[in-house]
Enzyme design. Structure first.
Site, PDB file in Angstrom:
ATOM      1  N   ARG A  29      26.584  -4.455 -64.290  1.00  0.00           N
ATOM      2  CA  ARG A  29      26.150  -3.165 -64.092  1.00  0.00           C
ATOM      3  C   ARG A  29      27.576  -2.339 -64.093  1.00  0.00           C
ATOM      4  O   ARG A  29      27.552  -1.040 -63.227  1.00  0.00           O
ATOM      5  CB  ARG A  29      25.344  -2.859 -62.577  1.00  0.00           C
ATOM      6  CG  ARG A  29      24.297  -3.370 -62.663  1.00  0.00           C
ATOM      7  CD  ARG A  29      23.111  -3.167 -63.784  1.00  0.00           C
ATOM      8  NE  ARG A  29      21.838  -3.705 -63.606  1.00  0.00           N
ATOM      9  CZ  ARG A  29      21.753  -4.885 -64.106  1.00  0.00           C
ATOM     10  NH1 ARG A  29      22.510  -5.476 -65.006  1.00  0.00           N
ATOM     11  NH2 ARG A  29      20.303  -5.440 -64.082  1.00  0.00           N
ATOM     12  N   SER A  37      15.965   1.035 -59.988  1.00  0.00           N
ATOM     13  CA  SER A  37      16.844   0.322 -58.926  1.00  0.00           C
ATOM     14  C   SER A  37      17.949   1.149 -58.379  1.00  0.00           C
ATOM     15  O   SER A  37      18.791   1.806 -59.032  1.00  0.00           O
ATOM     16  CB  SER A  37      17.303  -0.799 -59.517  1.00  0.00           C
ATOM     17  OG  SER A  37      16.496  -1.788 -59.974  1.00  0.00           O
ATOM     18  N   GLU A  80      23.238   1.812 -57.556  1.00  0.00           N
ATOM     19  CA  GLU A  80      23.263   1.667 -58.841  1.00  0.00           C
ATOM     20  C   GLU A  80      23.044   2.993 -59.565  1.00  0.00           C
ATOM     21  O   GLU A  80      23.356   3.158 -60.778  1.00  0.00           O
ATOM     22  CB  GLU A  80      22.166   0.643 -59.257  1.00  0.00           C
ATOM     23  CG  GLU A  80      22.081   0.346 -60.771  1.00  0.00           C
ATOM     24  CD  GLU A  80      21.137  -0.683 -61.067  1.00  0.00           C
ATOM     25  OE1 GLU A  80      20.169  -1.036 -62.035  1.00  0.00           O
ATOM     26  OE2 GLU A  80      21.049  -1.970 -60.208  1.00  0.00           O
TER      27      GLU A  80
END
EC number: 1.3.1.98
Length: 320
Positions: free
Chosen positions: A180, A229, A299
């Site tokens: 990520r 998320s 995130e």
């Protein structure tokens, strides 16, 4: 915010632009959370040439913020100073097959469109994009992934503009991908990329895409106002498991809630402010830290200024 004053201050510098400049733009209209403050000036360039002209025209001391479709974004209530740039689908949303196993896509192309194009061409490896509600620019920046596949596995080359409006191209290795994350300079604005998959039977691709969609509909609150998320998965565990163990499933602050359906999804139940959402997120981080010693990492991208008197400290100031 004094957006028109900023536009007037730059005057002739912006005169030749073909894109749209909007002062004091309401960011809650474009983010999936439907919350947050104003952008001082919102700019949608007509195409890459127009974007380059804009970057050359705006002095470097004026802040620039690039946003995508707003699916993974929390805008703070105090708004965003300077210019907020959003690439339009018209100028940056084209996608095409460039070889039997390669796809070129503009940064504003929806991830789902790339998955659909790959299916049409019999190119495997892109089914995971069917479950990501963002655009290619964001996928490149954060190495978006789902169902065990990440963007870095498909990227061949990325095209971008730097702060001076110069074209830069980067290989997969130069993007510096990790979970990520991309190590590409923050000031770069991605405009397109070339991806590579592999030849695969269309029925197999379609089955994989259907499985992705069925999974999302079964376990994720996809019809809520959510940013997806909320936290990255810590090494060796899942964020939702740690959130659940800390007793935060369904936790609510103001109009913000950790979804009872999937507790790593934060939702706006209808009245949440940016403050509510971020305070809820930091409350969850603090409780997980206290319960398990794990420091969850956001995130969701949080941008802009806090409203005066409503700053939110990381972990609510709890440091263990």
């Amino acid at each position: 915010m004094h957006g028109q004053a900023l536009i007037d201050r730059l005057g002739d510098r912006l005169a030749g632009l073909r894109g749209r400049l909007t002062p004091n733009a309401e960011m809650d209209k474009i983010t999936w959370f439907r919350a947050g403050g104003l952008a001082e000036v919102f700019f949608q360039p007509a195409d890459e040439e127009d974007l380059a002209a804009f970057l050359r025209a705006v002095p470097e001391e004026i802040p620039l913020t690039i946003v995508g479709v707003g699916s993974n974004l929390l805008v703070r209530d105090g708004g965003i100073p300077g210019f907020v740039i959003r690439l339009s689908a018209k100028g940056f949303g084209e996608a095409e097959i460039v070889s039997p196993i390669r796809i070129k896509a503009g940064a504003a192309t929806p991830d789902k469109r790339v998955a659909a194009l790959a299916l049409e061409a019999g190119i495997g490896g892109f089914h995971f994009y069917h479950g990501i509600p963002g655009a290619i620019g964001g996928a490149l920046r954060m190495n978006a992934g789902a169902n065990g596949v990440e963007t870095r596995e498909r990227v061949v080359e990325v095209r971008a503009l730097d702060r001076k409006g110069n074209v830069q191209t980067m290989s997969n290795a130069e993007m510096g991908y990790a979970y990520r994350h991309s190590a590409a300079p923050v000031g770069l604005i991605f405009t397109s990329a070339v991806f590579e998959g592999f030849a695969e039977d269309k029925a197999t691709i379609k089955a994989a895409m259907d499985a992705v969609q069925n999974h999302r509909e079964t376990v994720q609150p996809i019809r809520e106002k959510t940013g997806g998320s909320t936290f990255k998965n810590p090494e060796g565990t899942s964020a939702w498991k740690e959130i659940d163990k800390a007793g935060c499933r369904g936790l609510m602050i103001g109009g913000a809630q950790m979804s009872p359906m999937h507790c790593n999804f934060m939702i706006n139940t209808g009245t949440a402010t940016g403050y509510d959402l971020e305070y809820l997120g930091e409350t969850v981080r603090a409780r997980v830290l206290e319960h398990s010693g794990i420091r969850l990492q956001w995130e969701i991208k949080r941008i802009g200024n806090f409203r005066p008197g409503h700053a939110v400290q990381e972990f609510l100031g709890q440091l263990l």
